[in-house]
Design a protein around this motif. Structure first.
Motif, PDB file in Angstrom:
ATOM      1  N   UNK A 116       3.867   2.134  -1.886  1.00  0.00           N
ATOM      2  CA  UNK A 116       2.692   2.376  -2.731  1.00  0.00           C
ATOM      3  C   UNK A 116       1.534   1.472  -2.314  1.00  0.00           C
ATOM      4  N   UNK A 117       1.836   0.208  -2.070  1.00  0.00           N
ATOM      5  CA  UNK A 117       0.794  -0.744  -1.694  1.00  0.00           C
ATOM      6  C   UNK A 117       0.148  -0.355  -0.370  1.00  0.00           C
ATOM      7  N   UNK A 118       0.963   0.032   0.613  1.00  0.00           N
ATOM      8  CA  UNK A 118       0.418   0.411   1.919  1.00  0.00           C
ATOM      9  C   UNK A 118      -0.454   1.659   1.820  1.00  0.00           C
ATOM     10  N   UNK A 119      -0.050   2.623   0.980  1.00  0.00           N
ATOM     11  CA  UNK A 119      -0.861   3.819   0.764  1.00  0.00           C
ATOM     12  C   UNK A 119      -2.216   3.450   0.180  1.00  0.00           C
ATOM     13  N   UNK A 120      -2.219   2.616  -0.825  1.00  0.00           N
ATOM     14  CA  UNK A 120      -3.477   2.199  -1.462  1.00  0.00           C
ATOM     15  C   UNK A 120      -4.375   1.494  -0.459  1.00  0.00           C
ATOM     16  N   UNK A 121      -3.798   0.604   0.334  1.00  0.00           N
ATOM     17  CA  UNK A 121      -4.603  -0.132   1.309  1.00  0.00           C
ATOM     18  C   UNK A 121      -5.220   0.796   2.348  1.00  0.00           C
ATOM     19  N   UNK A 122      -4.438   1.794   2.799  1.00  0.00           N
ATOM     20  CA  UNK A 122      -4.995   2.733   3.778  1.00  0.00           C
ATOM     21  C   UNK A 122      -6.107   3.563   3.151  1.00  0.00           C
ATOM     22  N   UNK A 124      -8.112   2.738   0.681  1.00  0.00           N
ATOM     23  CA  UNK A 124      -9.297   1.906   0.493  1.00  0.00           C
ATOM     24  C   UNK A 124     -10.014   1.650   1.815  1.00  0.00           C
ATOM     25  N   UNK A 125      -9.244   1.497   2.880  1.00  0.00           N
ATOM     26  CA  UNK A 125      -9.841   1.184   4.180  1.00  0.00           C
ATOM     27  C   UNK A 125     -10.516   2.398   4.818  1.00  0.00           C
ATOM     28  N   UNK A 126     -10.011   3.608   4.521  1.00  0.00           N
ATOM     29  CA  UNK A 126     -10.488   4.804   5.225  1.00  0.00           C
ATOM     30  C   UNK A 126     -11.767   5.389   4.645  1.00  0.00           C
ATOM     31  N   UNK A 127     -12.000   5.183   3.361  1.00  0.00           N
ATOM     32  CA  UNK A 127     -13.142   5.812   2.717  1.00  0.00           C
ATOM     33  C   UNK A 127     -12.919   7.270   2.383  1.00  0.00           C
ATOM     34  N   UNK A 128     -11.683   7.734   2.457  1.00  0.00           N
ATOM     35  CA  UNK A 128     -11.370   9.129   2.144  1.00  0.00           C
ATOM     36  C   UNK A 128     -11.545   9.396   0.660  1.00  0.00           C
ATOM     37  N   UNK A 129     -11.862  10.647   0.317  1.00  0.00           N
ATOM     38  CA  UNK A 129     -11.895  11.023  -1.092  1.00  0.00           C
ATOM     39  C   UNK A 129     -10.479  11.270  -1.603  1.00  0.00           C
ATOM     40  N   UNK A 215     -13.677  13.711   3.706  1.00  0.00           N
ATOM     41  CA  UNK A 215     -12.570  13.247   4.540  1.00  0.00           C
ATOM     42  C   UNK A 215     -11.283  13.174   3.730  1.00  0.00           C
ATOM     43  N   UNK A 216     -10.238  13.849   4.236  1.00  0.00           N
ATOM     44  CA  UNK A 216      -8.894  13.767   3.664  1.00  0.00           C
ATOM     45  C   UNK A 216      -8.014  13.018   4.647  1.00  0.00           C
ATOM     46  N   UNK A 217      -7.443  11.901   4.204  1.00  0.00           N
ATOM     47  CA  UNK A 217      -6.588  11.100   5.074  1.00  0.00           C
ATOM     48  C   UNK A 217      -5.128  11.391   4.757  1.00  0.00           C
ATOM     49  N   UNK A 218      -4.250  11.020   5.683  1.00  0.00           N
ATOM     50  CA  UNK A 218      -2.806  11.201   5.489  1.00  0.00           C
ATOM     51  C   UNK A 218      -2.094   9.894   5.766  1.00  0.00           C
ATOM     52  N   UNK A 219      -1.152   9.573   4.921  1.00  0.00           N
ATOM     53  CA  UNK A 219      -0.337   8.366   5.066  1.00  0.00           C
ATOM     54  C   UNK A 219       1.098   8.804   5.286  1.00  0.00           C
ATOM     55  N   UNK A 220       1.656   8.455   6.446  1.00  0.00           N
ATOM     56  CA  UNK A 220       3.020   8.874   6.754  1.00  0.00           C
ATOM     57  C   UNK A 220       4.034   7.886   6.185  1.00  0.00           C
TER      58      UNK A 220
END
Length: 452
Positions: A116-122, A124-129, A215-220
């Motif tokens: 969960x923490x890594x998803x949130x950090x990514x 916040x860093x990406x600027x994705x909606x 922008x839609x980002x993806x977290x694997x």
């Protein structure tokens, strides 16, 4: 605004019927290792935000509230019209209160706090909606497929039942959870169109964002086991195996030996001391605590019980009891609610203790029962001894002093007091108090007179 200062709110979707569980219990309250599956999500996200998560309830809402209490805030979805409609139910509570919203499904209990923490950090860093979670797998488990454009950008999620053969071949699938820019989420929910089955799907926001150029980002999620979603009892068993493996590995790394870890069941609220050995078919449940240097099993079930150090128990059941240090118990013993064994107590095979205290150094022979009894130190309780504590309407107490010798097959008819150093003969039926250092025999038991 500094990204680290952004306020996060959590929404947990828990309103569904869970029909595939075929249960009268809400799916979210089905347990893994003694804890409702939704409680795993609450624990995993609790450090992400200052305010409690908002749980969207629907099916048996009051039971969910009653079970979880003040661990969360609640919003009611009635009727249940899909995941997007569920999130919309939290809008009145959360709109304008945070910068980011994390949405989690309640039936994904295996996602770790660090994920969960890594998803949130990514996010916040990406600027994705919107940042979605994905997993690469050869076993899609019915999840939607992640469709990307020619540039590799996520453009939509296609549900399995609506996917083309080419889309079904995609190995990147939709997982859980999702992160949203809060303002974008709240204004976009109303733009989702009703599906053919009359529901509003949160995953439709992916295509909507892509079409508007956002922008839609993806977290694997790299550990595929974290993405086990629970829809039926088979999935529940799969998740149980993963959760148990994690707990058992944790305790082994803390110095606990397991002869066969795959045959040891330990619930999440249990604690164990180092150098304890667990044999196969050990079940540790509830708020049980186990001390150091114990040997438990084979075939032991212990629930809500406190165990001291250097205790040996095999083939036994213990419920809401207390066992002090250096106790040797079994095989085939049973401690019921309120049983308390003092240090160095020996309890033989097929013995049972209920709501009773056995003092330090006492030995209780096989086939014996102590109920509602207070037993002193260094007492010998012979085989087949029974406290007759119930007259059909009321229960009565038996008090046995220090250094008493109870002969085999004695019936102790409560209320009764046996004085220090007294003895009963084999087969005695004791119906009256026995004074200290007195020998009683017979039916009914009377003081034994020595021949002159």
């Amino acid at each position: 605004m500094n990204k680290s200062d952004q306020k996060i709110d959590i929404v947990i979707l828990a309103a569904g019927l869970g029909t595939r569980m075929k249960s009268s219990k809400p799916k979210v309250l089905h347990e893994l290792l003694g804890k409702p599956m939704v409680a795993y999500i609450l624990d995993a996200v609790k450090d992400l935000c200052a305010d409690p998560a908002v749980i969207i309830v629907g099916n048996q809402a009051e039971l969910v509230r009653e079970t979880l209490g003040d661990q969360a805030r609640y919003a009611l979805q009635e009727p249940q019209l899909g995941t997007a409609d569920a999130v919309k139910c939290a809008r009145e509570t959360l709109q304008g209160k945070s910068d980011m919203v994390l949405v989690a499904n309640s039936d994904f209990p295996l996602i770790r706090p660090e994920t969960y923490r890594a998803l949130v950090e990514k996010h916040l860093a990406s600027g994705a909606v919107l940042t979605i979670s994905t997993v690469i797998t050869e076993d899609p488990r019915g999840f939607g497929r992640i469709v990307r454009d020619a540039d590799g950008k996520v453009c939509k999620i296609v549900e399995e039942k609506a996917a083309s053969p080419e889309e079904l071949a995609i190995t990147e699938v939709n997982s859980n959870p999702y992160c949203f820019q809060a303002d974008w989420l709240w204004k976009s929910l109303d733009r989702i169109k009703k599906s053919a089955v009359g529901e509003y799907y949160l995953t439709d926001l992916v295509e909507l964002a892509y079409q508007e150029g956002a922008f839609v980002d993806a977290f694997e999620i790299e550990d595929e086991e974290e993405s086990i979603g629970i829809n039926n009892r088979v999935n529940l068993a799969d998740a149980m195996r993963v959760a148990q493996k994690r707990i058992n590995e944790k305790w082994m790394l803390e110095g606990v030996t397991m002869i066969d870890p795959q045959r040891v069941y330990i619930e999440s609220g249990v604690t164990l001391g180092k150098d304890t050995v667990l044999y196969p078919e050990v079940y540790l449940k509830g708020s049980t605590t186990i001390g150091e240097g114990c040997e438990l099993g084979p075939s032991v079930m212990i629930e809500d019980t406190e165990i001291g150090d250097f205790v040996k128990i095999k083939y036994a059941v213990l419920e809401k009891a207390k066992v002090e240090n250096h106790v040797d118990m079994g095989p085939f013993g049973h401690l019921r609610k309120g049983a308390h064994l003092g240090e160095h107590v020996h309890m033989g095979n097929f013995g049972e203790v209920k709501n009773s205290y056995l003092g330090e150094g006492t030995k209780m022979g096989h086939f014996s029962y102590m109920g509602d009894a207070q037993v002193g130190k260094d007492v010998n309780i012979g085989a087949g001894t029974i406290t007759c504590n119930f007259d059909g309407e009321n229960k009565f107490k038996t008090e046995i002093g220090d250094d008493v010798f109870i002969g085999s097959d004695t019936m102790l008819v409560a209320p009764l007091k046996i004085g220090k150093g007294a003895k009963t003969g084999a087969g005695a039926v004791v119906t009256h108090d026995v004074e200290a250092d007195t020998v009683v025999v017979g039916v009914p038991a009377r003081p034994h007179k020595k021949e002159s």
